[in-house]
Design a protein around this motif. Structure first.
Motif, PDB file in Angstrom:
ATOM      1  N   CYS A 157      80.630  51.933  17.143  1.00 52.68           N
ATOM      2  CA  CYS A 157      81.409  50.989  17.946  1.00 52.68           C
ATOM      3  C   CYS A 157      80.490  49.973  18.634  1.00 52.68           C
ATOM      4  O   CYS A 157      80.835  48.790  18.766  1.00 52.68           O
ATOM      5  CB  CYS A 157      82.240  51.734  18.983  1.00 52.68           C
ATOM      6  N   TYR A 158      79.324  50.437  19.067  1.00 51.56           N
ATOM      7  CA  TYR A 158      78.355  49.537  19.694  1.00 51.56           C
ATOM      8  C   TYR A 158      77.883  48.469  18.700  1.00 51.56           C
ATOM      9  O   TYR A 158      77.850  47.276  19.024  1.00 51.56           O
ATOM     10  CB  TYR A 158      77.167  50.342  20.217  1.00 51.56           C
ATOM     11  N   GLU A 159      77.525  48.909  17.483  1.00 51.58           N
ATOM     12  CA  GLU A 159      77.068  47.950  16.471  1.00 51.58           C
ATOM     13  C   GLU A 159      78.192  47.003  16.071  1.00 51.58           C
ATOM     14  O   GLU A 159      77.962  45.824  15.787  1.00 51.58           O
ATOM     15  CB  GLU A 159      76.524  48.688  15.250  1.00 51.58           C
ATOM     16  N   LEU A 160      79.409  47.509  16.057  1.00 48.63           N
ATOM     17  CA  LEU A 160      80.557  46.661  15.738  1.00 48.63           C
ATOM     18  C   LEU A 160      80.757  45.603  16.816  1.00 48.63           C
ATOM     19  O   LEU A 160      81.016  44.421  16.528  1.00 48.63           O
ATOM     20  CB  LEU A 160      81.807  47.527  15.591  1.00 48.63           C
ATOM     21  N   ARG A 161      80.629  46.018  18.062  1.00 50.84           N
ATOM     22  CA  ARG A 161      80.779  45.082  19.170  1.00 50.84           C
ATOM     23  C   ARG A 161      79.676  44.032  19.151  1.00 50.84           C
ATOM     24  O   ARG A 161      79.922  42.846  19.446  1.00 50.84           O
ATOM     25  CB  ARG A 161      80.767  45.827  20.502  1.00 50.84           C
ATOM     26  N   LYS A 162      78.446  44.436  18.817  1.00 54.80           N
ATOM     27  CA  LYS A 162      77.344  43.486  18.686  1.00 54.80           C
ATOM     28  C   LYS A 162      77.663  42.435  17.630  1.00 54.80           C
ATOM     29  O   LYS A 162      77.442  41.237  17.838  1.00 54.80           O
ATOM     30  CB  LYS A 162      76.055  44.223  18.304  1.00 54.80           C
ATOM     31  N   ALA A 163      78.169  42.899  16.487  1.00 60.75           N
ATOM     32  CA  ALA A 163      78.518  41.962  15.416  1.00 60.75           C
ATOM     33  C   ALA A 163      79.635  41.024  15.863  1.00 60.75           C
ATOM     34  O   ALA A 163      79.622  39.820  15.555  1.00 60.75           O
ATOM     35  CB  ALA A 163      78.943  42.729  14.165  1.00 60.75           C
ATOM     36  N   TYR A 164      80.596  41.556  16.593  1.00 58.94           N
ATOM     37  CA  TYR A 164      81.713  40.751  17.095  1.00 58.94           C
ATOM     38  C   TYR A 164      81.220  39.697  18.080  1.00 58.94           C
ATOM     39  O   TYR A 164      81.620  38.523  18.015  1.00 58.94           O
ATOM     40  CB  TYR A 164      82.732  41.669  17.765  1.00 58.94           C
TER      41      TYR A 164
END
Length: 255
Positions: A157-164
């Motif tokens: 979820c952290y990496e997804l948020r970074k990408a977002y």
């Protein structure tokens, strides 16, 4: 670009605390769609609710389904997670969370996508991994590679948020004319039809049948087939069955 289409799928979770912790971290990073496949732990368990804290809305809205296919039926891209990367079922589109989450986010612009986590005792089975389009792994110390379920959800979820967040700073808007990708259910019917046809003409045989079919799934899955592509593959399968003298498959859409 939105996170609303990103679905977190927990397959047969055993411990209520992990349910609550996963719901909390989803809320932390802006995700809300949680699906539980045949869970042993329940969202109503006291420990789940105690650890969810401000993630209770995510936990309360979680859907429970009996099978992984039900959880992913409308998804265009699905990524399994595993600490193990060796073996036939784990070949194909594979990479660390930092590399794969932007791919997932990009596909989410067109519709639902799925991020799948396995049960705490042993993770996802080879069959479950094979039903997804790709595999996410989290680089850790090799002497102790297994992460806690809720921790694995947090990292992804952290990496997804970074990408977002990175995508949000880009001036160019998302391409609204990108072709629609066929749903997971549509692709599964296509693969079932192709397997039947390939078996009929002798392409799939003996002990190599599963590995060959897995390679076909990965090859076509990487192409993000559109509904029209799926119809084309159904037509190919139908003609192969006709050439082999077999009764035509009845599950494909009309061309």
């Amino acid at each position: 670009m939105s996170l609303a289409n990103v679905r977190v799928v927990l397959v047969r979770p055993h411990y209520a605390g992990n349910l609550g912790s996963a719901a909390r971290v989803m809320r932390n990073f802006g995700l809300a769609d949680l699906v539980l496949v045949a869970p042993f732990a329940r969202p109503t368990d006291l420990e789940a609710r105690r650890l969810a804290t401000h993630g209770l809305p995510v936990l309360d809205a979680a859907r429970i389904v009996p099978d992984l296919g039900d959880a992913l039926a409308d998804c265009s891209l699905t990524l399994a997670t595993s600490s193990l990367t060796a073996g036939v079922a784990r070949r194909g589109m594979i990479g660390p969370a930092a590399e794969m989450m932007p791919k997932l986010l990009g596909a989410a612009a067109a519709g639902p996508v799925g991020l799948v986590f396995g049960p705490e005792p042993h993770g996802l089975s080879n069959d479950e991994i094979g039903r997804c389009n790709g595999l996410v792994h989290i680089p850790v110390a090799p002497e102790f590679p297994s992460l806690n379920l809720a921790q694995a959800v947090a990292v992804c979820c952290y990496e997804l948020r970074k990408a977002y967040s990175a995508a949000a700073t880009v001036a160019n808007p998302a391409d609204t004319h990108a072709p629609k990708v066929a749903s997971h259910a549509e692709q599964e019917r296509m693969f079932e039809h192709l397997r039947e046809a390939f078996t009929a003409v002798g392409f799939l045989f003996g002990g190599r049948a599963d590995s060959l079919m897995h390679a076909v799934r990965q090859f076509l899955g990487r192409a993000n087939p559109t509904p029209q592509d799926v119809k084309l593959m159904h037509g190919l399968a139908r003609q192969l069955l006709f050439a082999a003298g077999k009764t035509p498959h009845r599950g494909e859409p009309e061309t």
